[in-house]
Design a protein around this motif. Structure first.
Motif, mmCIF file in Angstrom:
data_model
loop_
_atom_site.group_PDB
_atom_site.id
_atom_site.type_symbol
_atom_site.label_atom_id
_atom_site.label_comp_id
_atom_site.label_asym_id
_atom_site.label_seq_id
_atom_site.Cartn_x
_atom_site.Cartn_y
_atom_site.Cartn_z
ATOM 1 N N GLN A 57 0.371 -15.544 54.317
ATOM 2 C CA GLN A 57 1.241 -16.401 53.526
ATOM 3 C C GLN A 57 1.625 -15.676 52.243
ATOM 4 O O GLN A 57 0.839 -14.902 51.709
ATOM 5 C CB GLN A 57 0.525 -17.701 53.198
ATOM 6 N N VAL A 58 2.825 -15.962 51.758
ATOM 7 C CA VAL A 58 3.298 -15.315 50.543
ATOM 8 C C VAL A 58 3.830 -16.373 49.586
ATOM 9 O O VAL A 58 4.407 -17.376 50.014
ATOM 10 C CB VAL A 58 4.371 -14.256 50.861
ATOM 11 N N GLN A 59 3.579 -16.174 48.318
ATOM 12 C CA GLN A 59 4.110 -17.045 47.271
ATOM 13 C C GLN A 59 5.196 -16.272 46.515
ATOM 14 O O GLN A 59 5.033 -15.090 46.219
ATOM 15 C CB GLN A 59 3.015 -17.460 46.287
ATOM 16 N N LEU A 60 6.287 -16.973 46.213
ATOM 17 C CA LEU A 60 7.434 -16.353 45.553
ATOM 18 C C LEU A 60 7.744 -17.111 44.268
ATOM 19 O O LEU A 60 7.846 -18.346 44.283
ATOM 20 C CB LEU A 60 8.654 -16.400 46.476
ATOM 21 N N VAL A 61 7.928 -16.360 43.185
ATOM 22 C CA VAL A 61 8.251 -16.980 41.899
ATOM 23 C C VAL A 61 9.475 -16.294 41.318
ATOM 24 O O VAL A 61 9.438 -15.091 41.030
ATOM 25 C CB VAL A 61 7.074 -16.882 40.910
ATOM 26 N N GLU A 62 10.545 -17.076 41.142
ATOM 27 C CA GLU A 62 11.780 -16.533 40.581
ATOM 28 C C GLU A 62 11.790 -16.685 39.063
ATOM 29 O O GLU A 62 11.155 -17.582 38.508
ATOM 30 C CB GLU A 62 13.017 -17.261 41.128
ATOM 31 N N SER A 63 12.575 -15.821 38.429
ATOM 32 C CA SER A 63 12.827 -15.941 36.999
ATOM 33 C C SER A 63 14.197 -15.350 36.701
ATOM 34 O O SER A 63 14.758 -14.626 37.537
ATOM 35 C CB SER A 63 11.753 -15.220 36.181
ATOM 36 N N GLY A 64 14.729 -15.686 35.515
ATOM 37 C CA GLY A 64 15.962 -15.050 35.084
ATOM 38 C C GLY A 64 17.195 -15.916 35.138
ATOM 39 O O GLY A 64 18.278 -15.485 34.731
ATOM 40 N N GLY A 65 17.081 -17.136 35.644
ATOM 41 C CA GLY A 65 18.252 -18.008 35.664
ATOM 42 C C GLY A 65 18.635 -18.439 34.265
ATOM 43 O O GLY A 65 17.924 -18.187 33.284
ATOM 44 N N GLY A 66 19.799 -19.081 34.145
ATOM 45 C CA GLY A 66 20.247 -19.556 32.855
ATOM 46 C C GLY A 66 21.719 -19.857 32.877
ATOM 47 O O GLY A 66 22.328 -19.978 33.938
ATOM 48 N N SER A 67 22.280 -19.989 31.681
ATOM 49 C CA SER A 67 23.691 -20.312 31.529
ATOM 50 C C SER A 67 24.428 -19.111 30.968
ATOM 51 O O SER A 67 23.938 -18.433 30.071
ATOM 52 C CB SER A 67 23.854 -21.504 30.591
ATOM 53 N N VAL A 68 25.631 -18.890 31.490
ATOM 54 C CA VAL A 68 26.436 -17.757 31.057
ATOM 55 C C VAL A 68 27.901 -18.127 31.219
ATOM 56 O O VAL A 68 28.256 -18.976 32.051
ATOM 57 C CB VAL A 68 26.073 -16.499 31.886
ATOM 58 N N GLN A 69 28.748 -17.477 30.433
ATOM 59 C CA GLN A 69 30.181 -17.703 30.573
ATOM 60 C C GLN A 69 30.730 -16.852 31.719
ATOM 61 O O GLN A 69 30.146 -15.816 32.079
ATOM 62 C CB GLN A 69 30.892 -17.358 29.270
ATOM 63 N N ALA A 70 31.852 -17.284 32.238
ATOM 64 C CA ALA A 70 32.514 -16.530 33.301
ATOM 65 C C ALA A 70 32.755 -15.095 32.846
ATOM 66 O O ALA A 70 33.140 -14.854 31.696
ATOM 67 C CB ALA A 70 33.831 -17.195 33.678
ATOM 68 N N GLY A 71 32.488 -14.166 33.768
ATOM 69 C CA GLY A 71 32.607 -12.755 33.448
ATOM 70 C C GLY A 71 31.315 -12.126 32.986
ATOM 71 O O GLY A 71 31.214 -10.896 32.891
ATOM 72 N N GLY A 72 30.331 -12.954 32.693
ATOM 73 C CA GLY A 72 29.050 -12.462 32.201
ATOM 74 C C GLY A 72 28.131 -12.004 33.315
ATOM 75 O O GLY A 72 28.500 -11.992 34.497
ATOM 76 N N SER A 73 26.905 -11.648 32.920
ATOM 77 C CA SER A 73 25.929 -11.105 33.862
ATOM 78 C C SER A 73 24.580 -11.782 33.687
ATOM 79 O O SER A 73 24.234 -12.236 32.589
ATOM 80 C CB SER A 73 25.753 -9.597 33.637
ATOM 81 N N LEU A 74 23.843 -11.829 34.763
ATOM 82 C CA LEU A 74 22.452 -12.284 34.758
ATOM 83 C C LEU A 74 21.695 -11.462 35.783
ATOM 84 O O LEU A 74 22.275 -11.014 36.779
ATOM 85 C CB LEU A 74 22.344 -13.759 35.137
ATOM 86 N N THR A 75 20.396 -11.312 35.543
ATOM 87 C CA THR A 75 19.534 -10.666 36.520
ATOM 88 C C THR A 75 18.408 -11.618 36.901
ATOM 89 O O THR A 75 17.693 -12.115 36.029
ATOM 90 C CB THR A 75 18.929 -9.366 35.969
ATOM 91 N N LEU A 76 18.296 -11.878 38.179
ATOM 92 C CA LEU A 76 17.200 -12.680 38.703
ATOM 93 C C LEU A 76 16.112 -11.749 39.234
ATOM 94 O O LEU A 76 16.410 -10.689 39.795
ATOM 95 C CB LEU A 76 17.681 -13.590 39.831
ATOM 96 N N SER A 77 14.872 -12.173 39.070
ATOM 97 C CA SER A 77 13.741 -11.432 39.619
ATOM 98 C C SER A 77 12.875 -12.383 40.418
ATOM 99 O O SER A 77 12.820 -13.588 40.129
ATOM 100 C CB SER A 77 12.926 -10.787 38.506
ATOM 101 N N CYS A 78 12.190 -11.831 41.395
ATOM 102 C CA CYS A 78 11.289 -12.617 42.233
ATOM 103 C C CYS A 78 10.034 -11.789 42.465
ATOM 104 O O CYS A 78 10.113 -10.661 42.975
ATOM 105 C CB CYS A 78 11.966 -12.952 43.554
ATOM 106 N N VAL A 79 8.905 -12.343 42.077
ATOM 107 C CA VAL A 79 7.625 -11.672 42.281
ATOM 108 C C VAL A 79 6.905 -12.331 43.448
ATOM 109 O O VAL A 79 6.775 -13.566 43.492
ATOM 110 C CB VAL A 79 6.759 -11.737 41.014
ATOM 111 N N ALA A 80 6.438 -11.513 44.356
ATOM 112 C CA ALA A 80 5.729 -12.014 45.534
ATOM 113 C C ALA A 80 4.236 -11.731 45.411
ATOM 114 O O ALA A 80 3.825 -10.718 44.842
ATOM 115 C CB ALA A 80 6.268 -11.343 46.786
ATOM 116 N N SER A 81 3.445 -12.638 45.960
ATOM 117 C CA SER A 81 1.997 -12.444 45.974
ATOM 118 C C SER A 81 1.417 -13.076 47.230
ATOM 119 O O SER A 81 2.060 -13.932 47.849
ATOM 120 C CB SER A 81 1.344 -13.064 44.736
#
Length: 123
Positions: A1-25
């Protein structure tokens, strides 16, 4: 079994950038093809990007050229770099793991899910 935890979401204006990460254990990360899906209210969860055990990458047409996914097997982490974001990219983004070699675009074939992280893109 694996557990997944995401991070990095949020609010941004059109044209902007975000990076999501996911750590597995919990299990051998290299045993899994990893992916990202997203979902908006009333719609099915849709494939965004995936990376196989061997590093082959597949993107949905809607994000091709704007999103980049990568995996770091030493850190048990998968990333989703999102550039040139559009309001239609607004969704809850889920990290996904499938105990197989290749990526799947079908959410029904995913073995494990993270809890999701919200991305909001304003115009």
């Amino acid at each position: 079994q694996v557990q997944l935890v995401e991070s990095g979401g949020g609010s941004v204006q059109a044209g902007g950038s975000l990076t999501l990460s996911c750590v597995a254990s919990g299990d051998t990360f290299r045993s899994y093809a990893m992916g990202w899906f997203r979902q908006t209210p009333g719609k099915e969860r849709e494939f965004v990007a995936g990376i196989s055990r061997g590093g082959n990458i597949h993107y949905a047409d809607s994000v091709k050229g704007r999103f980049t996914t990568s995996r770091d097997n030493a850190e048990n982490t998968v990333h989703l770099q999102m550039n040139s974001l559009k309001p239609e990219d607004t969704a809850v983004y889920y990290c996904a793991a499938r105990k197989a070699t290749i990526v799947t675009t079908n959410h029904r074939d995913i073995d494990y899910w993270g809890k999701g992280t919200l991305v909001t893109v304003s115009s």
